[in-house]
Design an enzyme around this catalytic site. Structure first.
Site, PDB file in Angstrom:
ATOM      1  CD  GLU A  72      37.889  50.246  72.288  1.00  0.00           C
ATOM      2  OE1 GLU A  72      38.218  49.643  73.323  1.00  0.00           O
ATOM      3  OE2 GLU A  72      37.093  49.784  71.461  1.00  0.00           O
ATOM      4  CB  SER A  83      45.723  24.203   9.482  1.00  0.00           C
ATOM      5  OG  SER A  83      45.154  23.056   8.896  1.00  0.00           O
TER       6      SER A  83
END
Length: 735
Positions: free
Chosen positions: A124, A395
């Site tokens: 780069e 229940s």
């Protein structure tokens, strides 16, 4: 080759503070700062040449100083790229990632393989350590190469310039000489303000490497399933070559191009002296050993994961959670998770079997220890049945009625209601409600304790009306049910929809002696700056006493008998424990909710669609006392196998029993109703009451629960329907 390409770190690179520069490089560092003015003038000239803007050449140099003063790092607007947030289990093991829109996980430079930095600089910006932010020699070189090729084949931007472009929005995106000059000016100033090491580190944490990966760590995990610190030379070279054209050099789809680009990087490293000829020769022929990573996509325990994510979003907001780089440490126990899954899969093992969900909570602090949902034979659903799914509890909701009765001083061992057919119609215009027991059997005068063990709907319907449905809503909410509840007459029989988390939390309140603890999923959150978030209260239990310990103890005493004599015997595993079954109309939902002194857990079984009846699963009709109780037993017994057995603590505050006269309480002579048929009258109904022989008295304390259970007088069926009664639909409201 083992001595070259197999290396992972290529030796120590540089410190983050820049102290690792050789003496010659330090001298060059000083020279580049002294010559920044001359380079800026040269830059203006280069930009003029490259842009073909001869007309501005006359004013470019005279405006250098003015332009330098107009370019300020303080005026830059930072671009937020964000970081992934990571979720961990209680033991620190990895659960998954909440990915940012741009997949990113920053590292320090010394946490990366040094091959990455060397490769990045070589391909780069080979004069990165020589120039002062702008490489005007590189600009001339690129201009000449582009002129010869009659095309743009090289760029003159340095790593610092690219970082300015990636990290900030200084002057927009237009391709003009003005923008180029300002970008270059900012690069020079950034180079003066930051060390080379910080610039390189920040760049490699920001740049895009393809496949949604921003930064070298995300790239290493995406392409090689490893950390950036462990990348070999050929792997680092491949990654370093991607930013120029990530799609074109994509190693997943264009391996030939990716290899060619990697070898360009290796050649640049050789020419720059970063690697030897031998290292280059070995790395250039190495195959690309891709191993697609799943770190950022695979999630362990997805239902609990989604529950945690929702809590984080509620606290921090969606954008912060997606991009904030949080480290989240949770309460989940992965061993409990595996045991819960094994308990479900070992019980419901056919592709057509119903789904099941488990939530387990530590009663001492509300920490969620397990949250599991399994749907045999079905594709994985994003819907969390354990926390989001809401179904009728049947229940299992009678526990709240029992708790409210004991809280009011009603002695469940001596207070008698009639087990008999019952119709309730508050006014002639309302629809009659006639709750029935599961198999149509009735037992005449029965204590509340006896009716609990039989899960008698007719008794609990009367008791609910006497206490008032509003009071049942109130105590259920106080104990931990967070779902909206309607005060209908049938609330005590479980006609409201609740979640598994609701029920586990409420039963944990009883296990804790009447102290409610808010369910806690997150222990600690570490912010991106490394500091623990102490402002939100993560990991701090929120506890409140909601019922006296004497009330909780008496309810526990009865529910412990339920595991010995009642509908929950399949849940018994030889330790002190208590719980209640629940089954809804037409067997669409079945529950077992129970607890020990150290762990509460709720189990739900049913089909996700809520319309399929479980009347023939493994040859039986599913009830709360069948598969849910079995799953609860398998899970809790194994979860606590490593812990010593403990008993429920006796209460410090005894319940003061008070005289009770309910509208529907039985007031007759029980001696005449032990057998035979007698007419009784209740509000709204008159009819015969058929009495049968009652089960053995259960008004005394239960026998020790550390040994095998004694023979029961009414064991639950193993191959046929359960005695668990269903509740009525919630069609009648209190008048």
């Amino acid at each position: 080759m083992a001595g070259t390409t197999g290396q992972t770190n290529g030796g120590a690179y540089r410190n983050r503070n820049g102290s690792g520069l050789p003496s010659g490089r330090r001298r060059r560092e000083r020279r580049r700062r002294r010559g920044s003015g001359r380079r800026l003038a040269a830059l203006v000239f280069c930009c003029v040449v490259l842009g073909g803007a001869a007309a501005v050449a006359g004013t470019a140099f005279t405006g250098v100083e003015a332009f330098r003063s107009s370019c300020s790092l303080d005026s830059l607007q930072e671009v937020t790229i964000g970081e992934n947030s990571f979720i961990y289990a209680a033991d620190g093991s990895f659960l998954g990632v909440i990915p940012a829109d741009k997949n990113r996980q920053p590292l320090h430079l010394d946490e990366m393989s040094s091959w990455l930095g060397k490769a990045t600089v070589a391909i780069e910006d080979r004069r990165f350590y020589e120039h002062g932010g702008v490489d005007y020699e590189g600009i001339f070189r690129a201009a000449w190469a582009n002129l010869e090729a009659h095309d743009v084949v090289q760029g003159g931007s340095t790593i610092t310039q690219q970082l300015v472009r990636n990290l900030y929005r200084p002057v927009g995106t237009e391709r003009t000489l003005q923008r180029k000059l300002k970008e270059a000016c900012l690069a020079i100033k950034l180079d003066q303000a930051w060390s080379k090491e910080k610039i390189l580190e920040t760049y490699m944490n920001q740049v895009y490497y393809g496949a949604h990966a921003y930064g070298v760590e995300a790239a290493a995990q995406t392409y090689f399933s490893t950390s950036a610190r462990d990348l070999t030379l050929p792997e680092a070279a491949l990654i370093a070559g991607l930013p120029q054209a990530p799609s074109y050099y994509d190693p997943f789809s264009r391996q030939t191009e990716a290899v060619r680009r990697r070898n360009e990087v290796l050649r640049a490293m050789l020419e720059g002296g970063a690697i030897t000829q031998a290292q280059h020769a070995a790395a250039a022929v190495a195959p690309i050993a891709l191993k697609p990573g799943r770190l950022y996509s695979e999630i362990r325990e997805p239902f609990f994961f989604s529950f945690v994510r929702e809590q984080l979003i509620e606290e921090y907001g969606a954008n912060m959670v997606r991009t904030g780089g949080l480290r989240v440490y949770t309460t989940i126990d992965l061993r409990f998770q595996k045991l819960a899954q094994a308990a479900i899969k070992g019980t419901l093992d056919e592709p057509t079997d119903p789904a099941s969900a488990i939530v387990a909570i530590n009663p001492a602090n509300g920490a969620i220890r397990a949250m599991v949902s399994v749907a045999p034979g079905r594709q994985r659903s994003q819907f969390n049945l354990a926390a989001q799914g809401k179904r009728q509890a049947g229940s299992a909701f009678k526990t709240f009625v029992l708790t409210e009765a004991v809280r009011r001083g009603i002695n469940p061992d001596s207070t008698i209601y009639v087990s008999a057919p019952f119709t309730w119609q508050p006014d002639p215009q309302s629809e009659p409600w006639s709750p029935k027991t599961y198999d149509g059997s009735y037992y005449g005068p029965s204590t509340i304790t006896q009716s609990t063990l039989r899960s008698d709907n007719s008794v609990y319907a009367r008791l609910t009306l006497d206490l008032g449905p509003e009071s049942i809503v109130k105590i259920a909410h106080e104990m931990g049910v967070r779902s909206q509840l309607e005060p209908v007459a049938s609330i005590g029989l479980g006609s409201n929809d609740v979640s598994v988390l609701d029920m586990a939390s409420a039963y944990a309140t009883l296990a804790a002696g009447g102290v409610y603890s808010k369910p806690m999923a997150v222990r600690k959150v570490v912010l991106p700056n490394g500091e623990v978030d102490t402002q939100t209260g993560w990991g701090q239990p929120e506890r409140q006493r909601v019922v006296p310990d004497g009330v909780a103890w008496n309810v526990t005493r009865i529910l412990a008998q339920n595991l010995l004599y009642g509908t929950g015997t399949r849940a018994y595993f030889g330790r002190p424990a208590a719980g209640k079954t629940g089954t809804t109309d037409n067997h669409t939902d079945a529950w077992f909710c129970g607890y020990t002194p150290t762990l509460a857990a709720a189990v739900w079984v049913g089909y996700p669609s809520a319309t399929i009846e479980m009347t023939n699963v493994h040859g039986i009709a599913v009830t709360g006392g069948s598969f849910p109780a079995e799953i609860w037993n398998l899970f809790v017994s194994q979860a606590l196998a490593r812990a010593p057995a403990v008993d429920f603590l006796p209460p410090k505050q005894q319940v003061a029993w008070r005289p009770w006269q309910g509208q529907y309480e039985f007031e007759g002579d029980t001696s005449t109703l032990e057998t035979g048929t007698t007419d009784t009258t209740q509000t709204g109904t008159t009819g015969p009451v058929t009495a049968t022989t009652e089960p053995p008295p259960t008004t005394g304390p239960p026998p020790p629960t550390t040994g095998p259970p004694p023979p029961t007088t009414e064991p639950p069926p193993t191959t046929g329907p359960s005695t668990e009664p269903p509740p009525p639909p919630p069609t009648v409201t209190v008048g």
